[in-house]
Design an enzyme around this catalytic site. Structure first.
Site, short mmCIF file in Angstrom:
data_model
loop_
_atom_site.label_atom_id
_atom_site.label_comp_id
_atom_site.label_asym_id
_atom_site.label_seq_id
_atom_site.Cartn_x
_atom_site.Cartn_y
_atom_site.Cartn_z
CG HIS A 276 -2.03 -0.86 1.28
ND1 HIS A 276 -1.91 -2.22 1.38
CD2 HIS A 276 -3.36 -0.59 1.22
CE1 HIS A 276 -3.12 -2.76 1.39
NE2 HIS A 276 -4.02 -1.79 1.29
CD GLU A 438 10.71 21.64 -0.46
OE1 GLU A 438 11.62 21.75 -1.32
OE2 GLU A 438 9.51 21.63 -0.75
#
Length: 447
Positions: A276, A438
């Site tokens: 998944h 980031e």
């Protein structure tokens, strides 16, 4: 903001830092314009500039091919060998929304791949757009790249695989940037609130970056790889309940007509789990929500230990963060080709297996698997609340069976994942915020 890979100019023979390049010639305007490669002459591979209809381009390990083995739309096409590049020596003043280019193998050469990169004016760095495109046909095919970059921009095409196999490129087309080409910003608590990492769109002409938005998650689907590029979902207490795991793996019938639908048995005997992206346990508020996670468009071929231990541990930890009063924005994806799995048959020794594809080549086995988790205390105006103090967990693991439950050792920065994938993962954040958050590597608790 994507981590920008520094292009040092060695491939093009020009020093980009401080270089003043010309604006686009008059032939380029605020309409979609193509470079047909039908003007100009270049008959040898060494690097040099050639004047085409659109302006000057630098060809390196590339020439303008006119012979019968060149697959072309007109009188000639660009032909690249080895690590050939085609680079605009000028900038387009009106940005770009979508770029298309036709491609094919030269003669009967073997397959090779190419990439599209762009550079904005005043910056010496290049950014890759999307994933590499494989040229395999002896007829010209068309690749489309969603760019969505405003301001002055130029492009480079790079041959990245295939060695001595040669590649034809033709009819390079750029549609200018418009505000209408920008994906709309999502509101709070939406699966794309933090951005659409690849500019995916529900347009069948973008089969390698096709947007599927479901009630439970959103994803960019790659038709030719039979798996998602990434899946994005919002996780909060409202999504967690007591619904049982449905285990109803099945094809995704919402894919466009004519596309191959990966089935519940496509992974059988491969040595890889139906892994998944959006986990079953993240969608337990209702039977329907849990069932939606078992669509095969939400699956990747994942090494059993990677899936059942490493990723399971991170998923469990993520839910403890929700139970502690947080809401999460989660993006998971995969890249590269080739993983190491294990065939497990009751009563027999486990057997290691390596593969690049399964399901008769219709599903690509990724080499790496990544995830980014944005952790916020429950509240409103989520995008505006992300700051340098926000916890952002980013991990990047090999798709390998030798991993443990210690997911923390695979922590990295969002910048590093973007550099590896060409994505812009948290694109909804202001650029100034992206530059800070980031670059960070999480060092918080792991359980």
């Amino acid at each position: 903001m994507s981590f920008l890979t520094l292009w040092r100019g060695a491939r093009t023979g020009v020093l980009l830092a401080g270089l003043s390049l010309s604006a686009a010639p008059a032939a380029w305007s605020q309409t979609t314009t193509s470079e047909s490669f039908d003007t100009g002459t270049k008959t040898t591979y060494p690097a040099s500039s050639v004047v085409l209809g659109s302006g000057s381009w630098t060809f390196d390990d590339a020439l303008l091919g006119t012979d019968a083995q060149d697959h072309k739309a007109g009188t000639q096409a660009a032909r690249l060998q080895l690590a050939g590049t085609l680079t605009m020596d000028f900038f387009l003043p009106d940005g770009a929304s979508t770029v298309t280019v036709q491609h094919g193998t030269y003669g009967t050469d073997a397959t090779s791949a190419f990439e599209l990169w762009y550079q904005t004016q005043g910056c010496a760095t290049w950014v890759r757009v999307g994933e590499p495109v494989m040229a395999f046909s002896y007829r010209l095919q068309t690749a489309s790249f969603p760019v969505n970059v405003p301001g002055s921009v130029r492009f480079q095409l790079r041959k990245v695989t295939g060695g001595l196999s040669r590649l034809n490129l033709d009819n390079f087309t750029v549609a200018p940037f418009t505000t209408a080409s920008q994906p709309p910003a999502a509101a709070d608590n939406q699966h794309l609130t933090m951005g659409n990492p690849s500019g995916a769109t529900p347009d069948v002409t973008f089969p390698t970056n096709y947007l599927l938005e479901k009630s439970q998650y959103a994803l960019s689907y790659h038709r030719d790889q039979g798996k998602p590029n990434w899946v994005s979902w919002y996780l909060a207490p409202v999504w967690l309940g007591s619904a049982a795991r449905q285990d109803d793996f099945r094809p995704d019938a919402t894919l466009p007509a004519g596309w191959y639908q990966v089935t519940s048995t496509s992974y059988s005997g491969s040595g890889f789990d139906r892994g998944h992206n959006c986990p079953s346990a993240d969608r337990t508020s209702s039977v329907a929500d849990n069932s939606a996670t078992f669509l095969m468009s939400n699956m990747i071929p994942q090494s059993p230990t990677n899936n059942q231990q490493t990723w399971a541990a991170l998923e469990n930890y993520s839910r403890t963060l929700v139970n502690a009063g947080n809401e999460l924005y989660v993006i998971m994806g995969s890249y590269g080709v080739g993983g190491n799995g294990e065939i497990r048959v009751s009563g027999q020794p486990n057997r290691s297996v390596s593969a690049t594809t399964i399901d008769q080549g219709r599903v690509t086995v990724p080499q790496r698997i990544w995830k980014v988790v944005v952790v916020l205390p429950v509240g409103n105006n989520d995008v505006s609340r992300v700051s340098a103090a926000t916890r952002i967990i980013a991990i990047d693991t090999p798709n390998d069976n030798g991993l443990t439950t210690n997911w923390g050792q695979y922590r990295t920065s969002v910048d590093a994942i973007e550099a590896a994938t060409g994505l812009d993962i948290l694109s909804a954040l202001p650029t100034s915020v992206q530059q800070v958050v980031e670059a960070q590597v999480d060092n918080g608790p792991t359980n």
